[in-house]
Structures are given as C-alpha cells and as structure tokens.
Design an enzyme around this catalytic site. Structure first.
Site, mmCIF file in Angstrom:
data_model
loop_
_atom_site.group_PDB
_atom_site.id
_atom_site.type_symbol
_atom_site.label_atom_id
_atom_site.label_comp_id
_atom_site.label_asym_id
_atom_site.label_seq_id
_atom_site.Cartn_x
_atom_site.Cartn_y
_atom_site.Cartn_z
ATOM 1 N N GLN A 1 10.993 3.725 6.848
ATOM 2 C CA GLN A 1 10.489 4.300 5.598
ATOM 3 C C GLN A 1 9.452 5.367 5.906
ATOM 4 O OE1 GLN A 1 9.651 0.810 2.666
ATOM 5 N NE2 GLN A 1 9.657 -0.053 4.716
ATOM 6 N N HIS B 1 13.120 7.766 3.748
ATOM 7 C CA HIS B 1 12.228 8.532 2.872
ATOM 8 C C HIS B 1 11.976 9.955 3.364
ATOM 9 C CE1 HIS B 1 10.516 4.460 1.223
ATOM 10 N NE2 HIS B 1 11.720 4.724 0.795
ATOM 11 N N CYS C 1 13.671 23.403 -0.283
ATOM 12 C CA CYS C 1 13.405 24.143 -1.509
ATOM 13 C C CYS C 1 13.360 23.185 -2.704
ATOM 14 C CB CYS C 1 14.505 25.182 -1.701
ATOM 15 S SG CYS C 1 14.306 26.111 -3.224
ATOM 16 N N THR D 1 5.831 -3.411 7.103
ATOM 17 C CA THR D 1 6.073 -2.931 5.736
ATOM 18 C C THR D 1 5.614 -3.977 4.732
ATOM 19 O OG1 THR D 1 7.724 -2.228 4.106
ATOM 20 C CG2 THR D 1 8.529 -3.614 5.916
ATOM 21 N N SER D 2 5.041 -3.485 3.630
ATOM 22 C CA SER D 2 4.525 -4.399 2.606
ATOM 23 C C SER D 2 5.659 -4.999 1.775
ATOM 24 C CB SER D 2 3.550 -3.659 1.693
ATOM 25 O OG SER D 2 4.180 -2.516 1.158
ATOM 26 N N ASP E 1 6.667 10.131 9.328
ATOM 27 C CA ASP E 1 5.741 10.737 10.295
ATOM 28 C C ASP E 1 6.393 11.234 11.581
ATOM 29 O OD1 ASP E 1 6.183 8.365 11.780
ATOM 30 O OD2 ASP E 1 4.368 7.419 11.001
HETATM 31 N N1 APR Z 1 1.190 -3.743 12.624
HETATM 32 C C1 APR Z 1 2.107 -4.143 11.714
HETATM 33 N N2 APR Z 1 1.892 -4.078 10.395
HETATM 34 C C2 APR Z 1 0.722 -3.575 9.966
HETATM 35 C C3 APR Z 1 -0.276 -3.119 10.855
HETATM 36 C C4 APR Z 1 -0.008 -3.223 12.252
HETATM 37 N N3 APR Z 1 -0.882 -2.815 13.170
HETATM 38 N N4 APR Z 1 -1.325 -2.671 10.114
HETATM 39 C C5 APR Z 1 -1.001 -2.822 8.819
HETATM 40 N N5 APR Z 1 0.241 -3.377 8.723
HETATM 41 C C6 APR Z 1 1.000 -3.717 7.511
HETATM 42 C C7 APR Z 1 0.178 -4.005 6.277
HETATM 43 O O1 APR Z 1 -0.207 -5.379 6.251
HETATM 44 C C8 APR Z 1 1.169 -3.687 5.160
HETATM 45 O O2 APR Z 1 1.934 -4.817 4.790
HETATM 46 O O3 APR Z 1 1.763 -2.579 7.173
HETATM 47 C C9 APR Z 1 2.087 -2.647 5.799
HETATM 48 C C10 APR Z 1 1.970 -1.255 5.231
HETATM 49 O O4 APR Z 1 2.343 -1.283 3.887
HETATM 50 P P1 APR Z 1 2.427 0.034 2.986
HETATM 51 O O5 APR Z 1 1.207 0.847 3.176
HETATM 52 O O6 APR Z 1 2.790 -0.432 1.627
HETATM 53 O O7 APR Z 1 3.619 0.863 3.652
HETATM 54 P P2 APR Z 1 5.183 0.746 3.484
HETATM 55 O O8 APR Z 1 5.629 -0.662 3.330
HETATM 56 O O9 APR Z 1 5.769 1.560 4.579
HETATM 57 O O10 APR Z 1 5.394 1.510 2.113
HETATM 58 C C11 APR Z 1 6.694 1.756 1.691
HETATM 59 O O11 APR Z 1 5.964 3.127 -0.100
HETATM 60 O O12 APR Z 1 4.426 4.663 -0.781
HETATM 61 C C12 APR Z 1 5.740 4.469 -0.434
HETATM 62 O O13 APR Z 1 7.305 5.994 0.418
HETATM 63 C C13 APR Z 1 6.134 5.303 0.757
HETATM 64 O O14 APR Z 1 7.455 4.733 2.673
HETATM 65 C C14 APR Z 1 6.416 4.292 1.838
HETATM 66 C C15 APR Z 1 6.805 3.087 1.024
#
Ligand code: APR
Length: 243
Positions: A99, A117, A125, A186-187, A102
């Site tokens: 997702q 994503h 564009c 991922t959350s 970067d």
């Molecule tokens: N190792 C593993 N997990 C980690 C670490 C780490 N060092 N540090 C933080 N985390 C976890 C957090 O606990 C959280 O559950 O990474 C997760 C990040 O969650 P989000 O910020 O919600 O990111 P993500 O799940 O990628 O979001 C999904 O949402 O905003 C949109 O398009 C955007 O791709 C993104 C999507």
C-alpha cells in the site's frame, strides 16, 4: 517465533506479503496515522489526499506531495525491506503487495511488486491520466502536462479513487491461492487492501501478522507478532533459511 511457523514458511510454495506504512517506519518515513509535523501539522492526510482537495487547491496538494517525495528520496530501505527481497529469492512464488507509495521496496531490490496505491515518484495528468516522463520542479506549481496542458498530480491513489486497473484483482488472486499470507506494518483499516488477509484465511492459508500494535486482523491471524518489521523479518529469514 515458533518452530511451526519456521517449518511452514520453509515448505511454502506460494507466499504473499502485504505491506503498509509500518514497514517504512524504521527508515524514518512517518506512518499515515502518525500526527504530521512541522509545516503540515495543521492538515490531516485525509483532507489533502483527495481529488476534491486537489481541485480546490492544487498548489497546496502538490507541495505536500513534493515535501513527502523529498523525504522518501532522502531515506533508505531498512532490514525489513531487505528481508522481503531475500524471501522473493527463496520462495517459488512470492508476491509482494504494497500500500506504500514510497518506492522503498523497489529500491531494496524486490522485483515482483503490486503497488495498490501507486507511487509517489511518478506523476500523471489530472485531466487525462497520462504518465509524465519529465516534469520541472521549478516554475509553475503544479507543472502542466506536456500533452494536454492539464495540471500534473502525483500518481497515487487518493481517497475515493479506484485502484490501478488490475492491481487489486491480481492481489486477490494471489491471496486466494497462497499457502501463507504475511500482513506487515498495516493498520488493516483501508479497504479493499484490508480484505486480502481475510480472503486468504477463507481459503485455508496460514496468516501471519507483524505489527507492534494490535489490529482488526489480530484475533483472526494464526500468528501475530508484536514487533517492528525491521527486527522480526530478518530474524524470520535467518531462522528459516540461514540456520
Ligand atoms: N514495524 C511494523 N509495523 C509498524 C511499525 C514497525 N516498525 N511501526 C508502526 N507500525 C504499524 C502501526 O502499528 C500501524 O498499525 O504500522 C501501521 C501503519 O498504519 P497506517 O499508518 O494506517 O498505514 P497503512 O496501514 O499503510 O495505511 C493504509 O491508508 O492513508 C491510506 O493510502 C494510505 O496506503 C495508506 C493506507
């Protein structure tokens, strides 16, 4: 990590890893749900990452992405990214679904990547979706499309937009046929990506989560490790293949 997991991964033929912002946290890229800092602290990502926000104030949204692009270009992949490169080399069918926008998986050396994503290093564009091979950072902000003169925008998926054609379908097909599904950093809040481990569970795959915090997947995963991916994944690779 358990001996059972080590054995299962060693014998697995089809493995899928789904990554989120957490895998890049140890590279110094803030996760999405971390508070923003500095100049951007007063904005929520959900209010900037939409087509409506861009239509309202293209310069603001372009500059937010320019700032984020510069940040990711100034960091490097971490041991979590490199561990997934090692897995790709050793597992007969390995699919990396991310997702993240970067570009750190590609820079680490992963080859087969499904970017759900998009990718912040590319620009397209806003009017006609053409990818722009070159664009000037100087001059007009946002720059204009060389083909139609429309405004350029980052090639990322904004809230309310469709995923790139075929990307989710490929990821779902891989999830439904894998032996093991790794959900990393991922959350598990943003759909449709968050549905993939559940599709794998329904088809009988072993589901493993790596995240310092619990998520909605945690109660259903076969193994859930409360650890940073940059520590856990290299230890897993080493336990499975290097001992
Ligand atoms: N190792 C593993 N997990 C980690 C670490 C780490 N060092 N540090 C933080 N985390 C976890 C957090 O606990 C959280 O559950 O990474 C997760 C990040 O969650 P989000 O910020 O919600 O990111 P993500 O799940 O990628 O979001 C999904 O949402 O905003 C949109 O398009 C955007 O791709 C993104 C999507």
């Amino acid at each position: 990590m358990t001996a059972e997991l080590v054995e299962r991964l060693r014998s697995a033929r089809r493995v899928i890893a789904l990554t989120g912002a957490g895998i890049s946290a140890e590279s110094g890229v803030p996760t999405f749900r971390d508070a923003q800092t500095g100049l951007w602290a007063k904005y929520r990502p959900e209010d900037l990452a939409t087509p409506e926000a861009f239509a309202r104030d293209p310069r603001l949204v372009w500059e937010w992405y320019a700032w984020r692009r510069e940040r990711v270009q100034n960091v490097v992949p971490n041991p979590g990214h490199f561990a997934l490169v090692e897995m790709e080399r050793r597992i007969p069918e390995f699919t990396l679904v991310t997702q993240n926008v970067d570009d750190l998986h590609r820079r680490a050396g992963s080859k087969r990547i499904i970017e759900l994503h998009g990718n912040i290093t590319r620009v397209k564009c806003f009017e006609n979706n053409h990818l722009a091979a070159h664009w000037g950072e100087q001059g007009q902000i946002p720059p204009r499309c060389a083909e139609c003169g429309g405004l350029l925008r980052p090639d990322v998926v904004w809230f309310g937009e469709n995923l790139p054609a075929g990307a989710f379908e490929q990821a779902l097909a891989a999830s439904e046929t894998c032996d093991m599904f790794l959900s990393i950093g991922t959350s598990s809040l943003v759909y449709p990506a968050a549905s993939l481990p559940f599709a794998a569970l329904e088809r009988g795959a072993t589901v493993v989560e790596v995240n310092p915090n619990a998520t909605s997947l945690t109660p259903r995963a076969h193994h859930s490790f409360r650890a940073p991916s940059g520590e856990f994944l290299p230890a897993l690779v080493s336990a499975v293949w290097l001992r």
